[in-house]
Every structure is written in C-alpha cells, then in structure tokens.
Design an enzyme around this catalytic site. Sequence first.
Site, PDB file in Angstrom:
ATOM      1  N   GLU A 603      12.742  -2.530 -51.871  1.00  0.00           N
ATOM      2  CA  GLU A 603      11.839  -2.908 -51.058  1.00  0.00           C
ATOM      3  C   GLU A 603      12.391  -4.175 -49.994  1.00  0.00           C
ATOM      4  O   GLU A 603      11.777  -4.498 -49.184  1.00  0.00           O
ATOM      5  CB  GLU A 603      10.489  -3.309 -51.242  1.00  0.00           C
ATOM      6  CG  GLU A 603      10.465  -4.149 -52.594  1.00  0.00           C
ATOM      7  CD  GLU A 603       9.074  -4.442 -53.141  1.00  0.00           C
ATOM      8  OE1 GLU A 603       8.126  -3.933 -52.629  1.00  0.00           O
ATOM      9  OE2 GLU A 603       9.000  -5.072 -54.237  1.00  0.00           O
ATOM     10  N   ASP A 627       6.963  -3.204 -48.077  1.00  0.00           N
ATOM     11  CA  ASP A 627       7.900  -4.184 -47.732  1.00  0.00           C
ATOM     12  C   ASP A 627       9.071  -3.776 -46.985  1.00  0.00           C
ATOM     13  O   ASP A 627       9.448  -4.550 -46.248  1.00  0.00           O
ATOM     14  CB  ASP A 627       8.010  -5.112 -48.963  1.00  0.00           C
ATOM     15  CG  ASP A 627       6.748  -5.928 -49.580  1.00  0.00           C
ATOM     16  OD1 ASP A 627       6.380  -6.654 -48.589  1.00  0.00           O
ATOM     17  OD2 ASP A 627       6.434  -5.896 -50.908  1.00  0.00           O
ATOM     18  N   CYS A 674       6.557   4.540 -53.732  1.00  0.00           N
ATOM     19  CA  CYS A 674       5.204   3.972 -53.743  1.00  0.00           C
ATOM     20  C   CYS A 674       4.353   3.212 -52.886  1.00  0.00           C
ATOM     21  O   CYS A 674       3.413   2.603 -53.079  1.00  0.00           O
ATOM     22  CB  CYS A 674       5.100   3.287 -55.231  1.00  0.00           C
ATOM     23  SG  CYS A 674       5.959   1.977 -55.118  1.00  0.00           S
TER      24      CYS A 674
HETATM   25  C1  PEP Z   1       5.342  -2.017 -51.281  1.00  0.00           C
HETATM   26  O1  PEP Z   1       5.837  -3.071 -50.869  1.00  0.00           O
HETATM   27  O2  PEP Z   1       5.432  -0.821 -50.693  1.00  0.00           O
HETATM   28  C2  PEP Z   1       4.679  -1.870 -52.534  1.00  0.00           C
HETATM   29  C3  PEP Z   1       4.051  -0.793 -53.076  1.00  0.00           C
HETATM   30  O3  PEP Z   1       4.378  -3.001 -53.131  1.00  0.00           O
HETATM   31  P1  PEP Z   1       3.028  -4.291 -52.673  1.00  0.00           P
HETATM   32  O4  PEP Z   1       2.177  -3.131 -51.472  1.00  0.00           O
HETATM   33  O5  PEP Z   1       2.295  -4.324 -53.826  1.00  0.00           O
HETATM   34  O6  PEP Z   1       3.834  -5.161 -51.942  1.00  0.00           O
HETATM   35 MG    MG Z   2       6.153  -4.721 -52.189  1.00  0.00          MG
END
Ligand code: PEP
Ligand code: MG
Length: 754
Positions: A603, A627, A674
Amino acid sequence: MLSTLRRIIQEVTVAKDLDQALEVIVLRVKKAMDVDVCSVYMTDKVQGENVLMATDGLNDEAVGMVRLKKDQGLIGLVGEREEPVNLDDAPMHPRYQYFPESGEERYHAFLGVPIIHHRELQGVLVVQRHSKRHFSEDKVTFLVTIAAQLAGAIAHAEASGGIDGLHSKARGAAPLQGQPGAPGVAIGTAVVNFTATNLEVIPDRVAGDVKAEVSLFKKAVKDVRKDIQSMLKRMTEILPAEERALFDAYLLMLEGDGISGEVVRRIKQGNWAAGALRETIAEHMSAFDAMEDDYLRERAEDVRDLGRRILEKLRSQEPPKPKKFPIRTVLVGDEITASMLAEVPVKRLAGVVSRRGSQTSHVAILARAMGISAVMGVDELPVSHIDGRSIIVDGYTGRIFINPPPTVRDEFKHLLREEAELSKELRELREKPAITPDNVGIPLYINSGLLADITPSLKSGAEGLGLYRTEFPFMVRDRFPGEDEQCKIYRQVLKSFSPAPVTLRTLDIGGDKMLPYFPIEEDNPFLGWRGIRISLDHPEIFLVQLRAMLRASAGLSNMNLLFPMINSVAEVDDALALLRRAHYELIDSGVSISMPHVGVMIEIPSAVYQVRELARRVNFISVGTNDLTQYLLAVDRNNARVADLYDSLHPAVLRALQQIVDGAKDEKTPIGVCGEMAGDPAAAILLLGMGVDNLSMSAANLPRVKWVIRTFTQRKARMLLKEALTFEYAHLVRHFLNAALEDAGLGGLVRAGR
Ligand code: PEP
Ligand code: MG
C-alpha cells in the site's frame, strides 16, 4: 488588509443565513476598499440568471429585482471570463446594461470579480466609484482574495439559510453534494451528533420543556460563575489586578441582560438551551470581530471560551443515555466517528452523513460493512440547522436532500424499490461460487472489523474473511486490550468462519485511526507513525497481539496474518522475527500451535517497486488500494477538498497494480486485493483481467462483484484491461468499464458501482 480580510471572513462564517452573510460582505468591503458601491450578484442556477442580492450604494429596491441572464451585462462578462473585469468607465463598455431602478448611472469605475467555489461560479462581487479611474492592482488583488475566501463561507450560509427560506426556491430541489461513502439510498430523519467541546456544530432543536431548559441553562451559568470566581481567587496572588480584569469581564458578560439574558430569550422563542447558546455566542463573537480596535477584537475569543464553558456544564447535566433515535435515523455531524455509529441501535440506523471525511474514511468503511448508505465530505452541510428534518441520502452519487419536495421523495422511493429487486436477484447468487464462465475461480472474501457484522457477512456468500482490521476492537476501549481479551475476540472471529480462511491484520493505528488512550500528535499523520511502524517500535504491544492471535488459532487451521503499511524488506524481516519469537515462547510454554501463513500489504509506492523481494519472504500478498491510491496520487483519502482527485482507476494506479500482480506471479506468491476497489464492479473486471487470485471487500458489495465474476470470462476481462490501460484519463476508464457492464446486461451495477 490581512486583519480586515480575516475579520470579514469570520463575520461571514458565523452569519445565520445567506442574507445576513451578504449584508456583512457589502458593508464591510465597501468600507475597507473606500468605494461608493459594493454589491453581490448571486447565480441562480435554476433560472440561469445573476441576481442582485445585496448592495451598499445602489438603490435598496433593486435587490432581487435586477436579474441578468448569465450572458448579459458586465456581470455576465465577469462570469464568462472567470477573472476580474476592471473598467474606468463602465457605461461606455458595449456589454454595459442599464437598470433604471438601480440608480447605477452615477457610477463610472467598475471592478467585478467572480465568486467561484469548487470550480463553479457562485456569483459576482462588484465595487463601483463615481470617478472615472481604473482600480489599482492592490484593490484588484484584495477583492480577488476576499472573493476566493468568501466562496466557501457563502456556500455554507446559502445551505444553512436555504433550507426552508426564499433561497430554496432559487435552488429548486438542489441537493448538497458530497462524496459517495457507502452505496444505497436512505430516506429518514436527521439526527445531529456533536461533541461537547465544539460549540459551532451544536444543532438547533425544539425545546421540549422551555422552563426546564431555562433552569438547566441558569444552573450551567451559575456553575461557570462559581468556577470563574474560584479561578479569580487562585489568581489574586499571582496576577496583577489589570490582568485579573479578564475574569471580571467574564463575570460581567454572565450578568443579567448580557449573554445570559439573550440566551433565555432565545430559549423562550423555542430553541433548546445549547442551540440558543450557540446562536448568542456567534452573534457576540461577530460583534467583537467587527471592531476596529485590536484589543477589543481579541475579546471574541473570550466570548467563545465562555460559551464553551457553559456548554460543557450544560452537557454534563443532560440526562444519561439511552437517547431516543427515530426509526430510519440518519446520523449527521461535522465528523461522525465509529463510536457515534455504535451508539445508534443497528435496526434504526438508515444512513450517515458527515461534513468531513471521504469514501475511504474508516466510518465510510464501517457503514459499507453494515450495509447502510453514507455520504461523506459534504462541505456545505448546515449541521446546526438540520436536526430532526427529513433527509434523503444517496450513497451512490454522494448527494443529500434536506426537506426534499414530494417529487424528489417519490423518485427515491422508486429507487428503493428498484434496489430491493436488484438485491433479490443478487441474493439468489449467494450460494453460487464465484467462478468465471471460463472456469477461473476467484474466491470473494469480506473485510470486517466488528464482531457484529460477521453474521451478515457470512450471509452475503463470502468464502472467507480477507481482512479483519484488528484496530476496531482497540478503538472502542479505553486502554489497550490485554492478551486474553484479544485472544477471545480473535478466536470468535476465526471460529465463525472456520474452516474458511480468515486474515487477521496486525494493528494499523495512526493516520486517521487514533486510539483515545494513545494520542499521537503529528503534522502529517498519514506520512507518520502508523501501522507496522508503531508495532515494531513497541514490541511489548506487538508481541501481546501476536501471541493472542497465535493462541486464538489453537486447533483451527484457518488463520492467516497480515502486516500493514510495509515500506521495506527490513520491516518484514523484523516483524517475522518477532512473530517467530512469539511462536517460540508459546511452544516453549507447552502450547502446540502451528505457524500461520503470513502476508504483507502493498500500500506504499516503495513496496510496489520491491514487490518481488517482499513476495519471496511471505506466503501471500494483499494490495491495500485505499492507501496505495492515496500515496501514489498524493491525495489525502479523508480530505473532501481533493476527493475529486482520488480515483483508483487513475491510469497510474492501474499500471502500478499490474506491476504488483506480475511481480507476485513471477515469485509464485498468491495475490489478492483488499482495498475498497475490490468491491467496485467496474474495477473488479480489471483485477480479474490482471490475474489477481482473490478479492476482499465490504459485505454490501460482494453480491455485485460475484455477478461480475460469474458473467465475464477472464479472457474477456484481459481484453478489456488491455484497452483500459491505453486510456490517459481515469474518467474514460470508468466510462469504458460502465459500457462493458451495460453490454453484459449488468446496467444496474453501473449506478451502484460509482
Ligand atoms: C487499504 O489501505 O486499502 C486497506 C485495506 O487498509 P485500510 O483501509 O484499513 O487502511
Ligand atoms: Mg491501508
């Protein structure tokens, strides 16, 4: 000039409606620029006209009467050019338009500047003089600066006052625009949630019992007075008399007819004590703010301080919860937090609207997990004026309608029926596997962070839990949860899905996820101490979590671990070393547990370029597109002002994703996505084409993505990807994919997948 500017803006910001804001502008700007006329024309978007809305200098009767078509007159010229028009003799200009009722013929020099908000013309600010003389560059830049600063404040005042008033007619059924936060439509009642310390966002509410509100207020004032008197006593020995005068001034403000009297009067007119206090304090602050004398002007802050003190006392006297929430509550606030959501009984919660935040804020993610619609980043949200009003939330397009007219209401009711039908069709897919027509299986998992949403997630037809955000159980406590406490939570999650796989992500706090008991003060929190960085710096916290996870998996074989925010191989090496240590400690103490599969999140851009080195060290890779998009495009995922620039279909993001997938494949490391992108039906086509092995998303999006996977062959997805990668603009990629969805007979997903 700077302090004049600051004062005008402050006054406009606290104006109770658009009329008052415009009045302030024309009076103050005329004085500050030493001109003969200052007027504001507002653009009526429905009629396509610029309307004179306030003036100091022209005839008052002309207000509301002088209306020019958008391309008419000098006002139209300013709007067309979107830059200042500076003329020494306006009546001689070919575009000059004369309105006898305005009394304008006496004026020659003309300077008009556009008022633009979010690239859209709101109106034109004009100053005029008798004499024939160009305005100096200083004057022009002053007016431009003030118009740029005022645009947001005007938009806010328009929204505040425009709900039932005159302006709603000019706006028509115009919605307020924010960012889509969670798909779906909600028709319900706005319930404003606010924090006790933020006076500015206290809503107006009808006083249930006027007498009781008055006595609550009087008691609060009495308590504040007592506090101030004891402060004064304590200060007597430390401070000289003249400095102590500040406290005397506070006490004076609380006397009879001052602030207290006005608040009581407002309560008697029907507002509850906190709302009446907000209005009174705002009025007093703006009076002080308008003063020429620097010392007196600073007193505005004292008034605010006093207001906050009274508010704190008022709120501490409020009867304890539980609060009553109407059925179909739409939770509205300046900044809605996860704990505010948790306060509303799930059955009554229909939607969320937040003035701050965006699609990838964690509240939006939670809303999606819970299947309720959300709109984020509604800049112009008139938080103080909408409590108890009827509201429509369109989580697909990011619009909200306050007090919607029957036509709009009917349209949305129709939409709700359509949605219910689409959901029925989607529900039928629940038991079917996510396999493409050319036989490629793409397991679909869900993202979660709450125990409460595990059951609905299972019902959505997920084949596992692809991302369990462990920070949520940390956020709703008042201290770090202990090893046993954590173990219990993780075990419950693992067991609910067993034997289906569950990926537990280690703590990812920092950025916008703060723990109340672990404050982090930073200028750039998203570039600061977050995710694995904190875990590695605090092995005592990290090891507890790792041990809790390992213990939770005893006797089960479905746990995967995931490290967030990885920026270098060293971080993976260090995290793995700690994991081995935690594992060894447990084995050593006689507990028999096998090592889980471990993955890293990609990320951060640096991880894109080292994906092969990272892939070699772990069992799987999971791409966090929320991110990754934020860091690749340098766009804060929570900043509504730049939310238009945040797009996971940006060609640069797509190329990075392809590079990550190719790198992981070269190392034969399974790769999943994800981030929220995985739940976007259009994006899912591209991810399928790239060759990702699994997708993890909010439960609400899963059926739609399953539909896509069961409809498009991977071969077709590859072809579409190849073409999509040739586009230079994100919006063209979106149009192209939407067309592909429509061609495949999935048009219903186009709107839903915005
Ligand atoms: C993301 O950054 O895509 C992620 C799944 O984590 P979060 O949204 O919890 O930062
Ligand atoms: Mg993230």
